[in-house]
Design an enzyme around this catalytic site. Structure first.
Site, PDB file in Angstrom:
ATOM      1  CG  HIS A 368      41.821  45.150  37.587  1.00  0.00           C
ATOM      2  ND1 HIS A 368      42.570  44.302  36.795  1.00  0.00           N
ATOM      3  CD2 HIS A 368      41.847  46.354  36.970  1.00  0.00           C
ATOM      4  CE1 HIS A 368      43.035  44.964  35.761  1.00  0.00           C
ATOM      5  NE2 HIS A 368      42.606  46.221  35.838  1.00  0.00           N
ATOM      6  CE  LYS A 559      47.562  32.737  44.935  1.00  0.00           C
ATOM      7  NZ  LYS A 559      47.019  33.106  43.631  1.00  0.00           N
ATOM      8  NE  ARG A 560      50.090  42.595  48.735  1.00  0.00           N
ATOM      9  CZ  ARG A 560      50.071  43.918  48.717  1.00  0.00           C
ATOM     10  NH1 ARG A 560      50.506  44.579  47.658  1.00  0.00           N
ATOM     11  NH2 ARG A 560      49.666  44.600  49.775  1.00  0.00           N
ATOM     12  CE  LYS A 565      45.298  37.901  46.356  1.00  0.00           C
ATOM     13  NZ  LYS A 565      45.159  37.681  44.899  1.00  0.00           N
ATOM     14  CB  THR A 667      48.149  37.196  36.114  1.00  0.00           C
ATOM     15  OG1 THR A 667      48.540  37.943  37.278  1.00  0.00           O
ATOM     16  CG2 THR A 667      47.085  37.964  35.363  1.00  0.00           C
ATOM     17  CE  LYS A 671      52.493  36.738  35.900  1.00  0.00           C
ATOM     18  NZ  LYS A 671      52.353  37.712  36.999  1.00  0.00           N
TER      19      LYS A 671
END
Ligand code: 26Q
Length: 820
Positions: A368, A559-560, A565, A667, A671
Site C-alpha cells: 500500500h 484524509k490523513r 498529500k 479511496t 467516494k
C-alpha cells in the site's frame, strides 16, 4: 466451478413494523434487562442491534455450514486494521429493514436517526488501508465469497482528535464503554502465543537433526471475538474475528501468596497491552517492540485457527493451498510467512521444501505504499530476542532465495544485497516487504500507476527474479455504505431515473449518463446536493459555531494529514485567493468554503503544524469583513468514517492533490466522485484511472507528472527561485512567514517555510501556479451551473467501476482462485 443453487441464500423476508417493534421490546426486556420506562437511548440502540443481529445470525450459520458442506475454498484476510465505522445502519440497509425499522421504533417513541448517532465508530484503523479492509469484508459477503477477516480487537482504536486553540490534541477513544452488542466472545476459541526464549535442536540417535523446538519464556493467549459481516441483501454473512490478549494465568498465585500483589498482575498487564491500542502512525516507522509483538500475536493466533479448521475438515495440511487463500494486508502480518513455515515444520513435521512450497502457494500480499519511511523493517537483535525461531527461518528462506537469485547469473552483488531479506547497511534489519514478497505467489499494488512504480522502484530486483508475481488490483469502495446508505437522496433520485438495477449491480449506474443533459433532472440533482450541504452546514454550525452558505462551492480535502498529500498547497492557495479577493473586491468572485479534516500521527511534528496553520488561517479569513463571506475555511475536527458519511455527499469539489508518484491509490477520491463531486487532482494513484473513466472534461488535472517530479528532483530543483518567480505564491508564503496568521508567535511556521524554500521535497512550489490556475478553471465551470451539474452527473455515472465488488472479483479470480 459454479456454486449450486442450494448454496444461495434464501430470498430475504422483510418483517413488518409491528413484528419488529415486538422484537425490539422483547430484546429490551430479555437481552438488556430493562423496561420501557427506564430504558435509555443507549438501551434502545442495544436492543435494536440485538434484533438485527439475530436475523443476521440465521444467515450466518447457514453460510458457514454451506461453506463446510461444499468444501469451498476460504479466503482469510489478515489485517492489523479494520476501519469499520458504525454498523447498525449498514445492517438495516443491507437487510432491507431500514424503513420498517424506522417505523417500528417510531411506534415505540424512539428516533432511529438519534440512536444510530449514538453508536460508536469501530475505528480500528488509521485511514485508507483499514477502510479498504472494511470495504473488502462487505464486498466479499456481497459477492458470496466465504471469507474470514482476522485482526486485533483494540480496546482503544484510533484516537479522538480535539482542536484546542488550533492545535491537535489526542484523546483515547473508548468505543467499548457501553459494551459491544455486535460481537460474540469465544472464550473457548483461544490460542497460546509465545515470545522470547530459545530454540532447542532435537537430534535422533544417529545424530541427525530431527526437529527444532522453540521454548518461549513468555506466554499469553489470544481469545477470539467474532462480528458477523453482512453483505447486500444478506447474500452471505462472513466473520470478522478479532483477537484480544489475555493472561493464561491471570493472577500468578505464587507471587500473590508471597505478598507481591503487583508482580502477580504483571502477566495480566502484558497480555492486555497486546490488544490495548492501535498504533496511530500511518506512514512512518513506529519501531516499537510492542508493535512487533502485536503483529506476531495476531498472525500466529490466526494461523493456528486456520490450520486447526483445515485439519479438522480435511485431515492433512498438504491440501492447504487448495482450500485456503491467506492474504496479507501490507507487511503488518508478514511475520505469518515464517510462522506458517514454523508450524508446518516444527509442529506438523514437514521438511523445509514442502513447507515452503505450501507457504508460497497459500499467501498473497498487497503493498500500500512506496514511501521509504513507511517500509517496515525490524532490527535483527530485537527480532532474534522476541522470535528466535523465526529468525532462523528467515535466514533459511533467505539462503534459498539468494541461491535462486545467484543461479540466474543475472544479478550484481549490489542487486543481490537488495534482494536479501536482511538489510546489512547500517544496523542489520529484517525487511518485511521482501519477506512478504518471497513468501507469496502474488504481490499486488493498489492502482495501475502504483503497481508500475512497484516494479520500477522498491521491488525492481525481486520483480526481475520473479517476473510473474506482481500484478495490479485497483482499489474500490463499497457502494452500499458510500452511496446507498450515506446518500439516500441521490439513491432515491437515481432509482427514480433508472430503476433499481444499480442497487445490485453498480455498473448499471451508467444509465444516469443519459440524464446529464436533462435540465429537470439536473435541478433535482442540484437539490439533493444542496440538502446534503445543508446537513453539513448544520453540523459545522452546531459543532464549531461557524456559519457557511450552502450555495457556496463546497471544496473538501479530508484524509490523513501528511506532507505528501499536500494540505499545505491547498492552504497556500486559500491564502492567495484571500489576497486576491481583498485586492480586487470589484471582481465577481464565486463564493467558496474550503473544508479540511484529518488526523496527524501524534509524533509527526510538521503534520501537526499544518493543522495549526489551517486553523490559524481559518480564524483570520473567517473574521475578515472585507472578504464578505466569499471565502471561508473550516477545519472539521475528528475526521472519521461517520463524518466522512456526511462530508462525501456534501462535496462539490474533491481535493486529491498529492505529489505525483506518492499516493498509492487513494479511496476518498472514489467516494467523492460517486457522490457527485468533481475532482481537482494530480496524475497520482487511482486519480489516473478516474480521469480515464470520467473523461478529461469532467476532472481538473494539474501539476507535474511522476516522471517530471523525478526529473526535477534529480536536476537540482530550486524551490526558492520558483517561489520568487510566482508573485501569488511569494505573497502567500510571505504572509505566513511574517506572522499574519500567527501574530502571537510570528515565527511559528518557520520550519514549514524554511522547508519550502530549501528542499520542498513534495514540490508544493513547483505545482503552485498550475494548481491556482486549475482552481480558477473550477470557478469558471462552477459559474455555469447547468454545465457543472452535467459534469457532476457524468462523474457519478462513470465511476461504478471503482466498486470494491469489482476489485474483490478480480482478487477472487486472479489471486485467490475462488469463485465469485
Ligand atoms: C507500520 C509500522 C508500524 C506502525 C504503523 C505502520 C503503518 C500503519 C498504517 C503503516 C502504514 C499504514 C497505513 C497505510 C495506508 O493507509 N496506506 C493507504 O492505503 C490505501 C489503500 O490501499 C491507499 O488508497 C492509500 O493511497 C495509501 O496511502
Amino acid at each position: 466451478m459454479t456454486r449450486t443453487m442450494t448454496a444461495k441464500a434464501p430470498v430475504l423476508e422483510i418483517p413488518d413494523p409491528k413484528t419488529l417493534a415486538h422484537e425490539v421490546l422483547s430484546a429490551l426486556k430479555y437481552r438488556v434487562g430493562k423496561g420501557t420506562n427506564v430504558a435509555t437511548q443507549y438501551d434502545w440502540l442495544t436492543a435494536s442491534i440485538k434484533v438485527v443481529r439475530d436475523r443476521i445470525v440465521d444467515h450466518w450459520m447457514q453460510a458457514t455450514q454451506e461453506a463446510y458442506a461444499q468444501q469451498e475454498k476460504r479466503v482469510y484476510y489478515l489485517s492489523l486494521e479494520f476501519l469499520i465505522g458504525r454498523l447498525m445502519r449498514d445492517a438495516f440497509s443491507n437487510l432491507g429493514l431500514m424503513d420498517n425499522m424506522r417505523e417500528a421504533l417510531k411506534s415505540l417513541g424512539v428516533d432511529l436517526d438519534l440512536i444510530a448517532g449514538l453508536e460508536p465508530d469501530a475505528a480500528l484503523g488509521n485511514g485508507g488501508l483499514g477502510r479498504l479492509a472494511a470495504c473488502f469484508m462487505e464486498s466479499m459477503a456481497t459477492v458470496d465469497i466465504p471469507a474470514h477477516g482476522y485482526g486485533i480487537r483494540y480496546a482503544n482504536g484510533m484516537f479522538r482528535q480535539e482542536i484546542h486553540d488550533g492545535w491537535q490534541v489526542e484523546l483515547p477513544e473508548t468505543w467499548l464503554d457501553h459494551g459491544n452488542p455486535w460481537e460474540f466472545e469465544r472464550r473457548e476459541r483461544a490460542f497460546e502465543v509465545g515470545f522470547g526464549g530459545s530454540v532447542e535442536s532435537i537430534t535422533s540417535k544417529d545424530g541427525r537433526l530431527e526437529r527444532h523446538v522453540w521454548k518461549p519464556t513468555e506466554h499469553v493467549q489470544a481469545v477470539a471475538y467474532d462480528t458477523p459481516v453482512v453483505g447486500w441483501r444478506a447474500n452471505r454473512v462472513n466473520t470478522l474475528r478479532l483477537w484480544s490478549g489475555m493472561p493464561i494465568d491471570p493472577i500468578l498465585l505464587d507471587k500473590f501468596n508471597a505478598g507481591d500483589h503487583i508482580g502477580a498482575l504483571a502477566e495480566s498487564n502484558k497480555a492486555d497491552a497486546l490488544s490495548r491500542v492501535l498504533y496511530p502512525a500511518d506512514s512512518h516507522k513506529a519501531g516499537q517492540e510492542l508493535r512487533l509483538r502485536q503483529e506476531y500475536f495476531f498472525s500466529t493466533a490466526s494461523l493456528q485457527d486456520i490450520l486447526q479448521r483445515h485439519l479438522s475438515q480435511y485431515g492433512d495440511l498438504v491440501s492447504l493451498p487448495d482450500k485456503a487463500a491467506i492474504h496479507l494486508n501490507d507487511t503488518h502480518p508478514a511475520i505469518a510467512v515464517p510462522e506458517l513455515l514454523r508450524l508446518l515444520m516444527d509442529i506438523h513435521g514437514m521438511d523445509f521444501d514442502q513447507a515452503w512450497d505450501i507457504t508460497k502457494r497459500t499467501f498473497g500480499y498487497t503493498n500500500h505504499t512506496l514511501l521509504p519511511e513507511a517500509l517496515e523493517s525490524w532490527p535483527v537483535p530485537l527480532f532474534e530476542r522476541l522470535l528466535p525461531r523465526h529468525m532462523q527461518i528467515v535466514y533459511a528462506i533467505n539462503a534459498q532465495v539468494l541461491l535462486e537469485a545467484r543461479a540466474t547469473n543475472q544479478f550484481s552483488g549490489e542487486q543481490i544485497s537488495r534482494i536479501s531479506l536482511i538489510q546489512e547497511a547500517g544496523d542489520r534489519r529484517v525487511r518485511m516487504g521482501n519477506l512478504a514478497f518471497v513468501g507469496s505467489h502474488s504481490i499486488n499494488g493498489v492502482s495501475a500507476l502504483h503497481t508500475e512504480l512497484m516494479k520500477e522502484t522498491v521491488f525492481a530486483d525481486l520483480h526481475k527474479l520473479y517476473p510473474d508475481r506482481i500484478n495490479n488490483k485497483t482499489n474500490g469502495i463499497t457502494p452500499r455504505r458510500w452511496l446507498i446508505q450515506c446518500n439516500p437522496g441521490l439513491t432515491a433520485l437515481t432509482r427514480e431515473a433508472i430503476g433499481d438495477r444499480f442497487l445490485d449491480d453498480i455498473d448499471a449506474i451508467k444509465g444516469l449518463e443519459a440524464f446529464a443533459g436533462d435540465a429537470a433532472f439536473r435541478d433535482k440533482f442540484a437539490a439533493v446536493k444542496r440538502s446534503n450541504k445543508v446537513k453539513l452546514a448544520n453540523l459545522v454550525a452546531d459543532r464549531l459555531g461557524i456559519r457557511v452558505d450552502p450555495s457556496a462551492l463546497f471544496d473538501i480535502q479530508v484524509k490523513r494529514i501528511h506532507e505528501y498529500k499536500r494540505q499545505l498547497l491547498n492552504i497556500l492557495e486559500a491564502i492567495a485567493l484571500y489576497d486576491q479577493i481583498r485586492s480586487h473586491p470589484e471582481l465577481d468572485w464565486m463564493p467558496r468554503v474550503k473544508f479540511f479534516g484529518g488526523k496527524a500521527a501524534p509524533s509527526y511534528h510538521n503534520a501537526k503544524l499544518i493543522i495549526k496553520l489551517a486553523n490559524d488561517v481559518a480564524k483570520v479569513i473567517n473574521s475578515d469583513p472585507s472578504v464578505r463571506g466569499l471565502l471561508k475555511v473550516v477545519f472539521v475536527p475528528n475526521y472519521n468514517v461517520s463524518l466522512a458519511e456526511v462530508l462525501m455527499p456534501a462535496a462539490d469539489l474533491s481535493e486529491q492533490i498529492s505529489t505525483a508518484g506518492m499516493e498509492a491509490s487513494g479511496t476518498g477520491n472514489m467516494k467523492f466522485a460517486l457522490n457527485g463531486a468533481l475532482t481537482i487532482g494530480t496524475l497520482d494513484g487511482a486519480n489516473v484511472e478516474i480521469k480515464e473513466c470520467v473523461g478529461d472534461d469532467n476532472i481538473f488535472i494539474f501539476g507535474l507528472t511522476t516522471a517530471e517530479v523525478a526529473e526535477r528532483r534529480s536536476n537540482g530543483y530550486n524551490p526558492r527561485a520558483v517561489i520568487e518567480g510566482s508573485p501569488e505564491l511569494a505573497q502567500a508564503v510571505a504572509a505566513v512567514s511574517s506572522g499574519v496568521f500567527s501574530p502571537d508567535q510570528p515565527d511559528r511556521y518557520r520550519e514549514l517555510i524554511d522547508g519550502l524554500y530549501n528542499t520542498d521535497w513534495f514540490m508544493v512550489a513547483a505545482d503552485f501556479d498550475a494548481y491556482a490556475a486549475a482552481q480558477r478553471d473550477v470557478d469558471a465551470v462552477w459559474r455555469n451551473s447547468p454545465d457543472w451539474y452535467a459534469r457532476a452527473i457524468r462523474n457519478v455515472a462513470r465511476v461504478g467501476w471503482f466498486s470494491s465488488d469489482r476489485t474483490i472479483r478480480q482478487y477472487a479470480k486472479e489471486i485467490w482462485n475462488v469463485p465469485a
